[in-house]
Write an enzyme that holds these catalytic residues in place. Structure first.
Site, PDB file in Angstrom:
ATOM      1  N   HIS A  49     -10.235   1.053   1.407  1.00 23.87           N
ATOM      2  CA  HIS A  49      -9.764   2.388   1.819  1.00 23.87           C
ATOM      3  C   HIS A  49     -10.946   3.351   2.000  1.00 23.87           C
ATOM      4  O   HIS A  49     -10.902   4.231   2.859  1.00 23.87           O
ATOM      5  CB  HIS A  49      -8.815   2.986   0.773  1.00 23.87           C
ATOM      6  CG  HIS A  49      -7.387   2.551   0.907  1.00 23.87           C
ATOM      7  ND1 HIS A  49      -6.649   2.743   2.050  1.00 23.87           N
ATOM      8  CD2 HIS A  49      -6.543   1.939   0.034  1.00 23.87           C
ATOM      9  CE1 HIS A  49      -5.416   2.270   1.871  1.00 23.87           C
ATOM     10  NE2 HIS A  49      -5.330   1.773   0.650  1.00 23.87           N
ATOM     11  N   CYS A  62       0.857  -1.186   0.000  1.00 24.19           N
ATOM     12  CA  CYS A  62       0.000   0.000   0.000  1.00 24.19           C
ATOM     13  C   CYS A  62       0.891   1.232   0.000  1.00 24.19           C
ATOM     14  O   CYS A  62       1.870   1.289   0.741  1.00 24.19           O
ATOM     15  CB  CYS A  62      -0.893  -0.019   1.234  1.00 24.19           C
ATOM     16  SG  CYS A  62      -2.039   1.363   1.306  1.00 24.19           S
ATOM     17  N   HIS A  92      -9.095  -3.882  -2.439  1.00 25.53           N
ATOM     18  CA  HIS A  92      -8.155  -3.134  -1.598  1.00 25.53           C
ATOM     19  C   HIS A  92      -8.529  -1.642  -1.570  1.00 25.53           C
ATOM     20  O   HIS A  92      -8.563  -1.021  -0.502  1.00 25.53           O
ATOM     21  CB  HIS A  92      -6.735  -3.343  -2.145  1.00 25.53           C
ATOM     22  CG  HIS A  92      -5.658  -2.567  -1.455  1.00 25.53           C
ATOM     23  ND1 HIS A  92      -4.614  -3.166  -0.786  1.00 25.53           N
ATOM     24  CD2 HIS A  92      -5.452  -1.226  -1.334  1.00 25.53           C
ATOM     25  CE1 HIS A  92      -3.821  -2.220  -0.281  1.00 25.53           C
ATOM     26  NE2 HIS A  92      -4.298  -1.043  -0.607  1.00 25.53           N
ATOM     27  N   GLU A  93      -8.853  -1.091  -2.753  1.00 25.32           N
ATOM     28  CA  GLU A  93      -9.162   0.349  -2.824  1.00 25.32           C
ATOM     29  C   GLU A  93     -10.520   0.658  -2.190  1.00 25.32           C
ATOM     30  O   GLU A  93     -10.671   1.699  -1.527  1.00 25.32           O
ATOM     31  CB  GLU A  93      -9.111   0.849  -4.270  1.00 25.32           C
ATOM     32  CG  GLU A  93      -7.780   0.644  -5.006  1.00 25.32           C
ATOM     33  CD  GLU A  93      -6.548   1.080  -4.230  1.00 25.32           C
ATOM     34  OE1 GLU A  93      -6.660   1.956  -3.355  1.00 25.32           O
ATOM     35  OE2 GLU A  93      -5.463   0.512  -4.473  1.00 25.32           O
TER      36      GLU A  93
HETATM   37 NI    NI Z   1      -3.659   0.936  -0.274  1.00 31.07          NI
END
Ligand code: NI
Length: 183
Positions: free
Chosen positions: A147, A101, A143-144
């Site tokens: 966030h 990341c 993953h995004e």
């Molecule tokens: Ni990330």
């Protein structure tokens, strides 16, 4: 001209907040944000970035898989901006693979994710797009989107898999060698 944005590092409160829906994709501030996120992601050798990582509270992600020193085996794709993404898992197949990341420099870990996902989002032109993804690109999207919900890969990773960037690069080289020997 797009600007390069500062990337928030782990510990920064914005990375733990819930991001907000974008009310209007056509807002010039959102269009500028998208351009700047694209440029920032590319400059940092990232395969994706989420708005909270550049201190913006909106539900915007860039997905931009391509092979790089950070991800030598990533598939090549045209970078995409996804606004207000909505995801569902397709099937129950899971896959474990390495992640890193831009907000956690120098650390890698293995994360179990859904292999296949369905996604609906608004593109930068405001139109709704639906698409299915699998493998590494599906991993980036998950993953995004994490966030946007204040979740980071270290929350989901197997803690025993954590590796420094240097060790990860060594493992990648060994795997590459093993693949070449098989051919
Ligand atoms: Ni990330």
């Amino acid at each position: 001209m797009a600007r390069l944005l500062q990337i928030a590092q782990i510990g920064s409160p914005i990375l733990r907040q819930q991001a907000q829906e974008v009310p209007s994709v056509h807002d010039p501030a959102i269009q500028t944000l998208i351009e700047d996120m694209m440029a920032t992601c590319e400059e940092a050798d990232g395969v994706g970035i989420a708005a909270p990582q550049v201190y913006s509270p909106f539900r915007v992600i860039i997905v931009a898989s391509k092979p790089s020193p950070r991800y030598p085996n990533a598939p090549m794709m045209k970078p995409m901006a996804m606004i207000n993404p909505n995801m569902e898992f397709i099937g129950d197949e899971m896959e474990e693979d390495w992640e890193g990341c831009l907000s956690i420099p120098g650390l890698r870990g293995k994360v179990r994710r859904a292999k296949r996902i369905g996604l609906a989002y608004r593109g930068p032109d405001g139109f709704i797009v639906s698409a299915d993804y699998d493998g590494f690109v599906a991993r980036i999207v998950q993953h995004e989107i994490d966030h946007l919900n204040g979740t980071m890969f270290v929350d989901r990773a197997d803690p025993k898999s954590f590796a420094s960037e240097k060790e990860y690069q060594r493992v990648m080289k060994e795997e590459q060698k093993r693949r070449e020997e098989k051919v």
